[in-house]
Design an enzyme around this catalytic site. Structure first.
Site, mmCIF file in Angstrom:
data_model
loop_
_atom_site.group_PDB
_atom_site.id
_atom_site.type_symbol
_atom_site.label_atom_id
_atom_site.label_comp_id
_atom_site.label_asym_id
_atom_site.label_seq_id
_atom_site.Cartn_x
_atom_site.Cartn_y
_atom_site.Cartn_z
ATOM 1 C CG ASP A 70 -2.118 -0.927 1.040
ATOM 2 O OD1 ASP A 70 -1.993 -1.889 0.264
ATOM 3 O OD2 ASP A 70 -3.152 -0.710 1.680
ATOM 4 N NE ARG A 155 -1.865 3.595 13.868
ATOM 5 C CZ ARG A 155 -1.223 2.457 13.683
ATOM 6 N NH1 ARG A 155 0.003 2.301 14.194
ATOM 7 N NH2 ARG A 155 -1.777 1.460 13.019
ATOM 8 C CG ASP A 184 -4.801 3.609 12.780
ATOM 9 O OD1 ASP A 184 -5.013 3.831 13.985
ATOM 10 O OD2 ASP A 184 -4.306 2.547 12.363
ATOM 11 C CB SER A 240 -4.570 -6.175 7.982
ATOM 12 O OG SER A 240 -5.537 -5.697 8.900
#
Length: 470
Positions: A70, A155, A184, A240
Protein backbone atom coordinates in the site's frame (compact mmCIF):
# COMPACT_ATOMS: atom_id res chain seq x y z
CA UNK A 1 4.90 14.65 35.65
CA UNK A 2 4.44 14.40 31.90
CA UNK A 3 2.58 17.18 30.19
CA UNK A 4 2.38 18.88 26.83
CA UNK A 5 5.31 21.17 27.59
CA UNK A 6 7.35 19.49 24.87
CA UNK A 7 4.51 20.10 22.40
CA UNK A 8 4.54 23.85 22.85
CA UNK A 9 8.04 24.47 21.51
CA UNK A 10 7.44 21.87 18.79
CA UNK A 11 4.43 23.83 17.61
CA UNK A 12 6.55 26.94 17.66
CA UNK A 13 9.19 25.19 15.61
CA UNK A 14 6.92 25.41 12.60
CA UNK A 15 6.33 29.09 13.19
CA UNK A 16 9.99 29.88 13.70
CA UNK A 17 12.47 31.33 11.29
CA UNK A 18 15.42 29.30 10.06
CA UNK A 19 18.56 31.11 11.11
CA UNK A 20 21.13 29.02 9.27
CA UNK A 21 21.73 27.98 5.67
CA UNK A 22 22.76 24.43 6.63
CA UNK A 23 20.37 21.49 7.13
CA UNK A 24 20.75 21.41 10.91
CA UNK A 25 19.29 24.84 11.41
CA UNK A 26 18.85 26.42 14.81
CA UNK A 27 15.25 27.30 15.47
CA UNK A 28 13.91 29.64 18.10
CA UNK A 29 10.22 29.27 18.85
CA UNK A 30 7.77 31.57 20.56
CA UNK A 31 4.86 29.94 22.37
CA UNK A 32 2.15 32.62 22.30
CA UNK A 33 0.28 31.58 25.44
CA UNK A 34 3.31 31.58 27.70
CA UNK A 35 5.34 34.35 26.10
CA UNK A 36 8.46 32.26 26.67
CA UNK A 37 11.23 31.33 24.28
CA UNK A 38 12.41 27.74 23.87
CA UNK A 39 15.29 26.14 22.01
CA UNK A 40 13.77 23.34 19.98
CA UNK A 41 14.91 20.27 18.15
CA UNK A 42 14.27 16.55 17.80
CA UNK A 43 13.99 14.39 20.90
CA UNK A 44 16.80 12.15 19.56
CA UNK A 45 19.21 12.40 16.59
CA UNK A 46 17.76 11.40 13.25
CA UNK A 47 18.65 8.24 11.34
CA UNK A 48 18.49 9.46 7.76
CA UNK A 49 19.52 7.93 4.44
CA UNK A 50 19.57 10.40 1.55
CA UNK A 51 19.33 8.97 -1.96
CA UNK A 52 19.51 12.27 -3.83
CA UNK A 53 18.90 15.96 -3.38
CA UNK A 54 15.22 16.91 -3.66
CA UNK A 55 14.10 19.14 -6.50
CA UNK A 56 13.65 22.58 -4.87
CA UNK A 57 10.88 23.46 -7.33
CA UNK A 58 8.64 20.66 -6.04
CA UNK A 59 6.75 20.55 -2.72
CA UNK A 60 8.16 18.20 -0.08
CA UNK A 61 6.07 15.59 1.68
CA UNK A 62 6.88 13.18 4.52
CA UNK A 63 5.05 9.86 4.20
CA UNK A 64 4.47 7.46 7.10
CA UNK A 65 5.87 4.42 5.32
CA UNK A 66 5.88 0.69 6.07
CA UNK A 67 7.52 -0.79 2.99
CA UNK A 68 4.38 -2.77 2.23
CA UNK A 69 2.39 -2.80 -0.98
CA UNK A 70 0.00 0.00 0.00
CA UNK A 71 2.50 2.63 1.09
CA UNK A 72 5.05 1.73 -1.63
CA UNK A 73 2.36 2.25 -4.25
CA UNK A 74 1.28 5.46 -2.58
CA UNK A 75 4.85 6.72 -2.45
CA UNK A 76 5.28 6.15 -6.18
CA UNK A 77 1.89 7.72 -6.93
CA UNK A 78 2.70 10.81 -4.88
CA UNK A 79 5.98 11.23 -6.77
CA UNK A 80 4.88 10.38 -10.30
CA UNK A 81 1.22 11.42 -10.39
CA UNK A 82 1.06 14.18 -7.78
CA UNK A 83 4.47 15.78 -8.31
CA UNK A 84 5.77 15.64 -4.73
CA UNK A 85 9.29 15.12 -3.51
CA UNK A 86 8.65 12.38 -0.94
CA UNK A 87 10.66 11.51 2.15
CA UNK A 88 9.75 8.04 3.46
CA UNK A 89 9.63 7.64 7.24
CA UNK A 90 9.20 4.51 9.31
CA UNK A 91 9.02 4.41 13.11
CA UNK A 92 10.81 1.52 14.75
CA UNK A 93 8.23 0.53 17.36
CA UNK A 94 9.59 -2.98 17.88
CA UNK A 95 7.60 -4.53 15.01
CA UNK A 96 8.95 -7.52 13.07
CA UNK A 97 9.85 -5.41 10.04
CA UNK A 98 12.46 -3.41 11.96
CA UNK A 99 13.98 -6.14 14.17
CA UNK A 100 16.47 -7.30 11.54
CA UNK A 101 18.81 -4.65 10.05
CA UNK A 102 18.71 -6.52 6.75
CA UNK A 103 14.93 -6.11 6.59
CA UNK A 104 15.30 -2.38 7.25
CA UNK A 105 17.82 -2.18 4.40
CA UNK A 106 15.30 -3.84 2.09
CA UNK A 107 12.59 -1.37 3.14
CA UNK A 108 15.02 1.47 2.55
CA UNK A 109 15.89 0.12 -0.92
CA UNK A 110 12.19 -0.23 -1.76
CA UNK A 111 11.59 3.38 -0.73
CA UNK A 112 14.33 4.49 -3.13
CA UNK A 113 12.93 2.33 -5.93
CA UNK A 114 9.48 3.78 -5.29
CA UNK A 115 10.83 7.30 -5.83
CA UNK A 116 11.72 8.69 -2.39
CA UNK A 117 14.59 11.16 -2.14
CA UNK A 118 15.32 10.16 1.47
CA UNK A 119 14.47 7.53 4.08
CA UNK A 120 14.23 7.81 7.87
CA UNK A 121 14.08 4.80 10.19
CA UNK A 122 13.55 6.23 13.67
CA UNK A 123 14.00 4.12 16.80
CA UNK A 124 11.31 5.46 19.12
CA UNK A 125 10.88 2.35 21.27
CA UNK A 126 12.16 3.83 24.52
CA UNK A 127 10.17 7.03 24.16
CA UNK A 128 7.11 5.00 23.24
CA UNK A 129 7.37 2.99 26.47
CA UNK A 130 8.12 5.84 28.87
CA UNK A 131 5.95 8.61 27.36
CA UNK A 132 3.01 6.68 25.92
CA UNK A 133 2.70 3.13 27.28
CA UNK A 134 3.46 3.95 30.91
CA UNK A 135 1.00 6.89 31.07
CA UNK A 136 -1.67 4.49 29.81
CA UNK A 137 -0.78 2.01 32.57
CA UNK A 138 -0.87 4.81 35.16
CA UNK A 139 -4.37 5.69 33.97
CA UNK A 140 -5.60 2.10 34.61
CA UNK A 141 -7.38 2.31 31.30
CA UNK A 142 -9.26 -0.21 29.17
CA UNK A 143 -11.27 0.93 26.16
CA UNK A 144 -14.82 -0.41 26.55
CA UNK A 145 -13.62 -2.44 29.50
CA UNK A 146 -11.37 -4.80 27.51
CA UNK A 147 -8.91 -3.20 25.08
CA UNK A 148 -5.52 -1.81 26.19
CA UNK A 149 -5.35 0.29 22.99
CA UNK A 150 -1.90 -0.71 21.71
CA UNK A 151 -2.67 0.71 18.26
CA UNK A 152 -4.34 3.87 19.55
CA UNK A 153 -1.42 4.68 21.86
CA UNK A 154 1.15 4.10 19.10
CA UNK A 155 -0.29 6.58 16.59
CA UNK A 156 0.55 9.81 18.48
CA UNK A 157 4.11 8.54 18.96
CA UNK A 158 4.48 7.81 15.25
CA UNK A 159 2.87 11.12 14.32
CA UNK A 160 5.01 13.15 16.73
CA UNK A 161 8.27 11.82 15.31
CA UNK A 162 6.92 12.19 11.78
CA UNK A 163 6.29 15.87 12.42
CA UNK A 164 9.83 16.24 13.73
CA UNK A 165 11.01 14.82 10.39
CA UNK A 166 8.70 17.28 8.62
CA UNK A 167 10.43 20.12 10.44
CA UNK A 168 13.89 18.73 9.73
CA UNK A 169 13.12 18.42 6.01
CA UNK A 170 11.33 21.75 5.73
CA UNK A 171 8.33 19.90 4.27
CA UNK A 172 4.93 21.48 3.78
CA UNK A 173 2.95 18.26 3.39
CA UNK A 174 2.46 15.04 5.30
CA UNK A 175 0.73 11.75 4.46
CA UNK A 176 -0.17 8.36 5.90
CA UNK A 177 -1.53 5.12 4.49
CA UNK A 178 -4.62 4.76 6.65
CA UNK A 179 -7.93 3.97 5.02
CA UNK A 180 -10.99 6.21 5.00
CA UNK A 181 -13.01 3.77 7.12
CA UNK A 182 -10.78 3.38 10.14
CA UNK A 183 -9.76 5.21 13.29
CA UNK A 184 -6.11 5.74 12.37
CA UNK A 185 -6.78 8.48 9.81
CA UNK A 186 -8.28 10.54 12.63
CA UNK A 187 -5.48 9.75 15.08
CA UNK A 188 -2.69 10.68 12.68
CA UNK A 189 -4.25 13.85 11.38
CA UNK A 190 -5.33 15.15 14.78
CA UNK A 191 -1.71 14.68 15.83
CA UNK A 192 -0.36 16.52 12.79
CA UNK A 193 -2.66 19.49 13.17
CA UNK A 194 -2.13 19.79 16.92
CA UNK A 195 1.60 20.19 16.29
CA UNK A 196 1.41 22.35 13.17
CA UNK A 197 -2.00 23.78 12.23
CA UNK A 198 -0.57 24.94 8.87
CA UNK A 199 0.67 21.54 7.63
CA UNK A 200 -1.36 20.00 4.80
CA UNK A 201 -2.24 16.31 4.83
CA UNK A 202 -2.52 14.41 1.55
CA UNK A 203 -4.69 11.33 2.10
CA UNK A 204 -4.88 9.14 -0.98
CA UNK A 205 -7.41 6.67 0.42
CA UNK A 206 -9.89 9.56 0.49
CA UNK A 207 -8.93 10.88 -2.97
CA UNK A 208 -11.72 10.07 -5.49
CA UNK A 209 -9.24 9.78 -8.39
CA UNK A 210 -6.99 7.41 -6.45
CA UNK A 211 -9.95 5.34 -5.25
CA UNK A 212 -11.23 5.03 -8.80
CA UNK A 213 -7.82 3.86 -10.02
CA UNK A 214 -7.11 1.40 -7.19
CA UNK A 215 -10.20 -0.64 -6.36
CA UNK A 216 -8.36 -3.56 -4.80
CA UNK A 217 -5.10 -5.34 -4.14
CA UNK A 218 -4.67 -6.51 -7.74
CA UNK A 219 -4.75 -2.90 -8.98
CA UNK A 220 -2.01 -2.02 -6.48
CA UNK A 221 0.10 -4.99 -7.62
CA UNK A 222 -0.34 -4.05 -11.28
CA UNK A 223 0.79 -0.48 -10.61
CA UNK A 224 3.75 -1.60 -8.51
CA UNK A 225 4.83 -4.01 -11.25
CA UNK A 226 4.53 -1.25 -13.84
CA UNK A 227 6.72 1.05 -11.70
CA UNK A 228 9.28 -1.74 -11.01
CA UNK A 229 8.50 -1.79 -7.29
CA UNK A 230 9.26 -5.20 -5.74
CA UNK A 231 6.06 -7.00 -4.78
CA UNK A 232 6.09 -9.87 -2.27
CA UNK A 233 4.05 -13.01 -2.69
CA UNK A 234 0.32 -12.63 -2.16
CA UNK A 235 -0.60 -13.44 1.42
CA UNK A 236 -2.30 -16.76 2.08
CA UNK A 237 -4.74 -15.07 4.42
CA UNK A 238 -6.50 -11.78 3.90
CA UNK A 239 -6.42 -10.53 7.49
CA UNK A 240 -4.14 -7.60 8.35
CA UNK A 241 -1.65 -7.17 11.20
CA UNK A 242 -0.45 -4.08 13.01
CA UNK A 243 2.39 -4.61 15.45
CA UNK A 244 4.44 -2.64 17.92
CA UNK A 245 6.20 -3.63 21.11
CA UNK A 246 3.04 -2.97 23.15
CA UNK A 247 0.85 -5.36 21.19
CA UNK A 248 -0.15 -6.86 17.86
CA UNK A 249 -3.60 -6.57 16.33
CA UNK A 250 -5.32 -8.73 13.72
CA UNK A 251 -8.39 -7.65 11.76
CA UNK A 252 -10.13 -7.72 8.38
CA UNK A 253 -10.34 -10.62 5.96
CA UNK A 254 -11.67 -13.79 7.54
CA UNK A 255 -11.92 -11.99 10.87
CA UNK A 256 -14.62 -9.62 9.62
CA UNK A 257 -17.14 -12.36 10.46
CA UNK A 258 -17.55 -11.86 14.24
CA UNK A 259 -18.69 -15.49 14.66
CA UNK A 260 -15.55 -16.94 13.04
CA UNK A 261 -13.80 -19.25 13.90
CA UNK A 262 -16.13 -20.33 16.71
CA UNK A 263 -15.55 -23.79 18.14
CA UNK A 264 -15.58 -25.60 14.81
CA UNK A 265 -12.49 -24.05 13.21
CA UNK A 266 -9.10 -22.57 14.09
CA UNK A 267 -7.89 -18.99 13.79
CA UNK A 268 -6.26 -18.40 10.40
CA UNK A 269 -2.51 -18.12 9.94
CA UNK A 270 -0.69 -16.62 12.91
CA UNK A 271 -3.67 -14.89 14.49
CA UNK A 272 -3.15 -14.87 18.28
CA UNK A 273 0.08 -16.84 17.86
CA UNK A 274 2.85 -14.27 17.35
CA UNK A 275 3.33 -12.85 20.85
CA UNK A 276 1.61 -15.45 23.04
CA UNK A 277 1.18 -19.21 23.34
CA UNK A 278 -2.12 -21.00 23.25
CA UNK A 279 -3.25 -21.96 26.73
CA UNK A 280 -2.77 -25.63 25.89
CA UNK A 281 0.91 -24.99 25.16
CA UNK A 282 1.67 -22.98 28.30
CA UNK A 283 3.90 -24.37 31.08
CA UNK A 284 2.25 -26.25 33.90
CA UNK A 285 4.40 -24.39 36.43
CA UNK A 286 3.53 -20.72 37.02
CA UNK A 287 6.05 -17.88 36.80
CA UNK A 288 6.50 -15.99 40.08
CA UNK A 289 7.20 -12.27 39.71
CA UNK A 290 7.47 -9.20 41.91
CA UNK A 291 6.87 -5.84 40.22
CA UNK A 292 7.87 -2.59 41.91
CA UNK A 293 6.11 0.68 41.13
CA UNK A 294 6.97 4.29 41.87
CA UNK A 295 4.24 6.90 41.45
CA UNK A 296 2.43 4.49 39.17
CA UNK A 297 5.36 3.63 36.89
CA UNK A 298 6.91 0.13 36.93
CA UNK A 299 10.53 0.38 38.03
CA UNK A 300 11.65 -3.20 38.63
CA UNK A 301 10.69 -6.77 37.82
CA UNK A 302 12.12 -9.67 39.81
CA UNK A 303 11.66 -13.30 38.79
CA UNK A 304 11.67 -15.58 41.84
CA UNK A 305 12.29 -18.66 39.71
CA UNK A 306 15.59 -17.72 38.06
CA UNK A 307 16.65 -14.53 39.83
CA UNK A 308 16.24 -12.27 36.78
CA UNK A 309 16.02 -8.57 37.70
CA UNK A 310 15.12 -5.90 35.15
CA UNK A 311 14.97 -2.15 35.84
CA UNK A 312 15.43 -0.36 32.51
CA UNK A 313 11.95 0.75 31.29
CA UNK A 314 12.30 -0.59 27.75
CA UNK A 315 13.94 -3.85 28.80
CA UNK A 316 11.39 -4.27 31.58
CA UNK A 317 8.51 -4.07 29.15
CA UNK A 318 10.17 -6.38 26.64
CA UNK A 319 10.87 -8.90 29.41
CA UNK A 320 7.24 -8.89 30.52
CA UNK A 321 6.22 -9.35 26.88
CA UNK A 322 8.46 -12.40 26.65
CA UNK A 323 7.52 -14.14 29.89
CA UNK A 324 3.87 -13.14 29.57
CA UNK A 325 3.78 -14.57 26.06
CA UNK A 326 5.22 -17.89 27.25
CA UNK A 327 2.36 -18.15 29.74
CA UNK A 328 -0.35 -17.09 27.25
CA UNK A 329 -1.19 -13.78 28.93
CA UNK A 330 -2.98 -10.94 27.14
CA UNK A 331 -5.02 -12.52 24.32
CA UNK A 332 -8.43 -11.10 23.50
CA UNK A 333 -10.92 -11.39 20.66
CA UNK A 334 -13.47 -8.54 20.76
CA UNK A 335 -15.94 -6.41 18.86
CA UNK A 336 -15.37 -2.71 19.49
CA UNK A 337 -16.96 0.60 18.49
CA UNK A 338 -14.91 2.64 16.06
CA UNK A 339 -14.87 6.41 16.36
CA UNK A 340 -16.09 6.74 12.78
CA UNK A 341 -19.40 5.11 13.73
CA UNK A 342 -19.19 1.41 12.95
CA UNK A 343 -18.40 -1.73 14.89
CA UNK A 344 -15.28 -3.71 14.10
CA UNK A 345 -13.81 -7.01 15.22
CA UNK A 346 -10.21 -7.21 16.41
CA UNK A 347 -7.95 -9.84 17.93
CA UNK A 348 -5.12 -8.60 20.13
CA UNK A 349 -2.06 -9.90 21.97
CA UNK A 350 -0.77 -7.59 24.72
CA UNK A 351 1.21 -9.72 27.21
CA UNK A 352 3.36 -7.08 28.93
CA UNK A 353 0.61 -4.48 29.07
CA UNK A 354 -1.85 -6.96 30.57
CA UNK A 355 0.58 -7.91 33.33
CA UNK A 356 1.26 -4.29 34.21
CA UNK A 357 -2.42 -3.36 34.11
CA UNK A 358 -3.37 -6.00 36.67
CA UNK A 359 -0.36 -5.45 38.93
CA UNK A 360 -0.76 -1.67 38.92
CA UNK A 361 -4.49 -1.84 39.62
CA UNK A 362 -3.82 -4.20 42.52
CA UNK A 363 -1.37 -1.76 44.10
CA UNK A 364 -3.85 1.10 43.66
CA UNK A 365 -6.41 -0.73 45.79
CA UNK A 366 -3.91 -0.62 48.65
CA UNK A 367 -2.64 2.95 48.32
CA UNK A 368 -5.43 5.03 46.77
CA UNK A 369 -8.29 6.60 48.70
CA UNK A 370 -11.71 5.14 47.87
CA UNK A 371 -13.30 8.40 46.69
CA UNK A 372 -10.21 9.36 44.70
CA UNK A 373 -10.37 5.97 43.01
CA UNK A 374 -14.00 6.50 42.05
CA UNK A 375 -13.17 9.82 40.42
CA UNK A 376 -10.12 8.20 38.84
CA UNK A 377 -12.38 5.53 37.35
CA UNK A 378 -14.46 8.19 35.59
CA UNK A 379 -11.34 9.96 34.32
CA UNK A 380 -9.95 6.63 33.08
CA UNK A 381 -13.02 6.24 30.90
CA UNK A 382 -12.43 9.71 29.48
CA UNK A 383 -8.74 8.95 28.96
CA UNK A 384 -9.66 5.82 26.99
CA UNK A 385 -12.13 7.75 24.87
CA UNK A 386 -9.63 10.52 24.10
CA UNK A 387 -6.81 8.13 23.20
CA UNK A 388 -8.98 5.85 21.08
CA UNK A 389 -10.52 8.79 19.22
CA UNK A 390 -7.21 10.50 18.48
CA UNK A 391 -7.09 13.32 21.03
CA UNK A 392 -3.75 12.52 22.69
CA UNK A 393 -2.58 16.07 22.00
CA UNK A 394 -5.50 18.17 23.18
CA UNK A 395 -6.28 20.56 26.07
CA UNK A 396 -8.76 18.14 27.59
CA UNK A 397 -6.22 15.31 27.45
CA UNK A 398 -3.62 17.41 29.21
CA UNK A 399 -6.14 18.12 31.96
CA UNK A 400 -7.13 14.46 32.31
CA UNK A 401 -3.55 13.22 32.32
CA UNK A 402 -2.45 15.70 34.94
CA UNK A 403 -5.42 14.77 37.12
CA UNK A 404 -4.70 11.06 36.78
CA UNK A 405 -0.99 11.55 37.46
CA UNK A 406 -1.81 13.55 40.60
CA UNK A 407 -3.69 10.51 41.88
CA UNK A 408 -0.56 8.40 41.31
CA UNK A 409 1.53 10.22 43.92
CA UNK A 410 0.96 7.42 46.45
CA UNK A 411 1.03 4.46 44.06
CA UNK A 412 4.46 3.27 45.16
CA UNK A 413 5.11 -0.25 46.35
CA UNK A 414 5.43 -3.87 45.25
CA UNK A 415 3.05 -6.46 43.86
CA UNK A 416 3.58 -10.23 43.84
CA UNK A 417 1.94 -12.06 40.95
CA UNK A 418 1.96 -15.41 39.25
CA UNK A 419 1.49 -16.03 35.53
CA UNK A 420 -0.27 -19.30 34.86
CA UNK A 421 -2.25 -20.58 31.88
CA UNK A 422 -3.15 -17.10 30.50
CA UNK A 423 -3.95 -15.71 33.97
CA UNK A 424 -2.34 -12.93 35.99
CA UNK A 425 -2.87 -14.03 39.58
CA UNK A 426 -2.38 -11.49 42.36
CA UNK A 427 -0.58 -12.99 45.36
CA UNK A 428 0.19 -10.00 47.56
CA UNK A 429 0.89 -6.28 47.61
CA UNK A 430 2.78 -3.93 49.93
CA UNK A 431 3.55 -0.24 50.29
CA UNK A 432 5.53 0.67 53.42
CA UNK A 433 5.10 4.42 52.84
CA UNK A 434 1.59 4.74 51.39
CA UNK A 435 -0.53 1.76 52.41
CA UNK A 436 -4.00 2.74 53.63
CA UNK A 437 -4.64 -0.75 54.93
CA UNK A 438 -4.96 -1.03 58.73
CA UNK A 439 -4.70 -4.66 59.70
CA UNK A 440 -5.70 -4.03 63.31
CA UNK A 441 -8.76 -2.05 62.24
CA UNK A 442 -10.13 -4.71 59.89
CA UNK A 443 -9.18 -7.75 61.97
CA UNK A 444 -11.96 -9.99 63.20
CA UNK A 445 -9.74 -11.00 66.12
CA UNK A 446 -9.41 -7.61 67.80
CA UNK A 447 -11.39 -4.42 68.21
CA UNK A 448 -8.58 -2.33 66.75
CA UNK A 449 -10.11 1.00 67.77
CA UNK A 450 -13.39 0.43 65.88
CA UNK A 451 -16.57 0.67 67.98
CA UNK A 452 -18.99 -1.84 66.44
CA UNK A 453 -21.93 -0.45 68.43
CA UNK A 454 -21.86 2.70 66.32
CA UNK A 455 -22.76 0.68 63.23
CA UNK A 456 -26.39 0.53 64.38
CA UNK A 457 -26.91 4.27 63.95
CA UNK A 458 -24.92 4.24 60.72
CA UNK A 459 -27.18 1.58 59.20
CA UNK A 460 -30.35 3.31 60.40
CA UNK A 461 -29.26 6.54 58.77
CA UNK A 462 -28.39 4.79 55.52
CA UNK A 463 -31.74 2.99 55.44
CA UNK A 464 -33.83 6.17 55.69
CA UNK A 465 -34.18 6.51 51.93
CA UNK A 466 -34.91 2.81 51.44
CA UNK A 467 -37.69 2.86 54.07
CA UNK A 468 -39.24 5.96 52.50
CA UNK A 469 -39.73 4.09 49.22
CA UNK A 470 -41.95 1.44 50.80
Amino acid sequence: MLSQQWLRPLRGLFRSSLRSSCGASERVAQWPLLGATFSTGPSTPFNKTEFRKPDPSKPRLVLAYSGGLDTSTQLSYLVNEKGFEVCAYIADMGQDETLNPKDVEEICAKAETSGAYAFYCEDVRREFVTDFVFPTIRASVLYEGRYLMGTSVARPMIGKRQMEVVAEEGAQYVSHGSTGKGNDQVRFEMCYYSIDPQVECVTLWRDPVYLDKFKGRLDLIDYATKMNIPVGATKKHSYSEDENLMHISYESGELEDPAYPGNGEEYPGLVLKKKTRDINDCPDTPARLTIDFERGDPTRVYNWDDGTTVTDPLELYLYLNEIGGVHGVGRIDIVENRFVGMKSRGCYETPGGTILYHAHLDLETLTMDREVMRIRDSLSLKFAELVYNGYWYSPEMEFVRNSLDYAQRTVTGSVDIQLHKANVINRGRSSPLHSLYNQDLVSMDMEGGFDATQSTGFIKTLSTRIKANK
